[in-house]
Design an enzyme around this catalytic site. Structure first.
Site, PDB file in Angstrom:
ATOM      1  N   GLY A   1     -64.120  11.254 -16.397  1.00 31.42           N
ATOM      2  CA  GLY A   1     -63.668  12.478 -15.753  1.00 31.42           C
ATOM      3  C   GLY A   1     -62.833  13.321 -16.684  1.00 31.42           C
ATOM      4  O   GLY A   1     -62.261  12.834 -17.662  1.00 31.42           O
TER       5      GLY A   1
ATOM      6  N   LYS B   1     -68.616  -0.206 -25.621  1.00 32.08           N
ATOM      7  CA  LYS B   1     -67.173  -0.278 -25.368  1.00 32.08           C
ATOM      8  C   LYS B   1     -66.589  -1.647 -25.703  1.00 32.08           C
ATOM      9  O   LYS B   1     -65.505  -1.749 -26.291  1.00 32.08           O
ATOM     10  CB  LYS B   1     -66.893   0.094 -23.916  1.00 32.08           C
ATOM     11  CG  LYS B   1     -67.183   1.562 -23.619  1.00 32.08           C
ATOM     12  CD  LYS B   1     -67.141   1.871 -22.136  1.00 32.08           C
ATOM     13  CE  LYS B   1     -67.437   3.344 -21.869  1.00 32.08           C
ATOM     14  NZ  LYS B   1     -67.519   3.662 -20.436  1.00 32.08           N
TER      15      LYS B   1
ATOM     16  N   VAL C   1     -62.892   4.383 -24.709  1.00 30.74           N
ATOM     17  CA  VAL C   1     -63.037   3.242 -23.793  1.00 30.74           C
ATOM     18  C   VAL C   1     -62.077   3.413 -22.620  1.00 30.74           C
ATOM     19  O   VAL C   1     -60.883   3.608 -22.816  1.00 30.74           O
ATOM     20  CB  VAL C   1     -62.727   1.905 -24.504  1.00 30.74           C
ATOM     21  CG1 VAL C   1     -62.891   0.740 -23.519  1.00 30.74           C
ATOM     22  CG2 VAL C   1     -63.617   1.706 -25.712  1.00 30.74           C
TER      23      VAL C   1
ATOM     24  N   VAL D   1     -64.776  17.211 -20.877  1.00 33.66           N
ATOM     25  CA  VAL D   1     -63.586  16.667 -21.540  1.00 33.66           C
ATOM     26  C   VAL D   1     -62.903  17.739 -22.390  1.00 33.66           C
ATOM     27  O   VAL D   1     -61.672  17.841 -22.415  1.00 33.66           O
ATOM     28  CB  VAL D   1     -63.949  15.445 -22.405  1.00 33.66           C
ATOM     29  CG1 VAL D   1     -62.712  14.903 -23.131  1.00 33.66           C
ATOM     30  CG2 VAL D   1     -64.562  14.348 -21.531  1.00 33.66           C
TER      31      VAL D   1
END
Length: 439
Positions: A303, A202, A129, A13
């Site tokens: 991702g 989440k 989230v 990230v």
């Protein structure tokens, strides 16, 4: 005017975030006013997929969160520590914080947001989230005029990938999990995903925002997908359902509007439902409210690109506020006045209903001796506990035992469990092979 960013972490990230910040062409013009000032890493010598000046890298993460030149600290190292301590130290030094860390927020949100309110800084968490799916800010802002009743989500891509393959291939859980690990869709230790813990983090965050109250994470009922079998997937298909791991936060305004249902568990979802067609690693969050009705957010839940998209959006939100001076207006006590639609200000805890009080439908599969009257005894026992059956089907013989599948009408969970306990003691019942809730 340039806004200086300190980045904690240069993994998947973090790398995606740097790539966006260094390539502002055809993106929002405010990106051109953001400068990467320092990047905190574990190792200076590790090979990296991006070329980044050596003088920007440091292994001293505390120096980043205390640097007086840095305006915004971005935490993308993950985990609980040192992430929590670094976030709190950044706040103490009047830094605004952007984080993708759902675990730290779900567990330490009270501490973090109380410190942020006292310091007069923002902590934004869109990436925590749903990866790149915009759902946090829409709940805070776009949907804030609504009285939200339900948030239902497929918020873990690993479990959704496994269940999708079980559905399409007819394979068993263990073999598909092993394949998912080999392909990189599941971690070497998949516990947080397959036991529902990631989804619980989440939904705790989403519920806190949707229902304007803090959530105690241990009060989120949590059940994973280990017990879901290929047999259950096949029966669900015959009955017109697919099985999904759902995270659900729900308020029942007509029963007890002060209590929330908050739960994560595998669920039979009707094929006509909007979430039924969300497959593979995709996530989706369905929100229901008054007066908007239903609105669904769909996309990749993880991702580098999707998550970095959300991180940079939060950075831009803070930079925009600083640019127009809304981060510098002082209140009477000397703390900065924060935008009430961006800051997290609620103080009370939501009351969570015990799972025994849940009213829902159930699917149950029994293995019994192939004797006359077994179905009648099951029906009588359920009836004695006020459990109404929608359908009862004897599907055939499996491993020498008769297989019986029942689906209930809406019933109270506590009543259903009492009936199950009695049924398990029947000499004609070999086992309760599976129990799943039905949406």
């Amino acid at each position: 005017m340039a806004f200086k960013v300190g980045l904690l972490g240069l993994g998947t990230v973090g790398t995606g975030t740097v790539e966006i910040l260094r390539d502002p062409i055809q993106r929002h013009p405010l990106l051109q006013e953001l400068v990467i000032h320092k990047v905190g890493v574990r190792s200076l010598d590790k090979p990296r997929s991006i070329d980044i000046p050596a003088d920007l890298l440091t292994t001293d993460l505390e120096a980043i969160v205390t640097d007086p030149e840095i305006d915004i600290v971005v935490e993308v190292i993950g985990g609980l520590e040192p992430a929590r301590s670094l976030i709190l130290k950044a706040i103490a030094h009047k830094k605004h914080v952007v984080t993708a860390n759902k675990a730290a927020i779900a567990r330490f949100g009270e501490e973090i947001f109380s410190a942020a309110a006292e310091a007069g800084v923002y902590v934004l968490l869109e990436a925590a989230v749903g990866g790149g799916i915009p759902v946090i800010e829409p709940i805070k802002q776009s949907l804030c005029a609504n009285r939200i009743s339900t948030v239902t989500g497929i918020v873990n891509g690993t479990t959704n990938y496994i269940l999708t393959r079980m559905q399409t291939e007819g394979g068993d859980f263990a073999e598909i999990l092993a394949d998912a690990q080999q392909l990189g869709y599941a971690e070497a230790d998949p516990t947080a995903d397959i036991d529902g813990l990631d989804a619980a983090d989440k939904i705790a965050i989403l519920a806190s925002l949707a229902f304007n109250g803090r959530i105690k994470l241990p009060e989120v009922y949590c059940e994973g997908i280990r017990q879901v079998s290929a047999t259950d997937i096949a029966y669900a298909e015959k009955l017109g359902f697919v099985i999904k791991l759902l995270a659900i936060a729900k308020r029942e305004p007509h029963t007890d509007p002060e209590q929330l249902q908050l739960r994560v568990h595998p669920t039979l979802v009707p094929k006509s439902h909007p979430l039924a067609s969300v497959n593979d690693v995709y996530n989706a969050i369905l929100i229901e409210g008054d007066p908007i009705g239903q609105v669904m957010f769909f996309g990749r839940g993880a991702g580098a690109g999707p998550t970095a998209s959300a991180v940079v959006a939060d950075i831009l939100n803070i930079a925009a506020l600083l640019k127009v001076g809304r981060g510098q207006i002082l209140q009477a006590d000397g703390t900065p006045l924060l935008d009430p639609l961006l800051a997290c200000s609620h103080q009370h805890y939501c009351a969570i209903a015990p799972i025994e009080d849940l009213v829902t439908r159930f699917y149950a599969r029994f293995l019994t001796q192939d004797y006359p009257g077994v179905i009648g005894k099951l029906g009588t026992c359920f009836g004695d506990h006020e459990v109404s059956l929608e359908s009862v089907v004897q599907t055939g013989i499996r491993d020498g035992a008769a297989e019986i599948v029942v689906v209930t009408h809406d019933v109270r969970e506590g009543n259903f469990r009492k009936a199950l306990n009695e049924i398990q003691a029947f000499p004609t019942v070999a086992s309760v092979a599976s129990v799943l809730r039905v949406l």
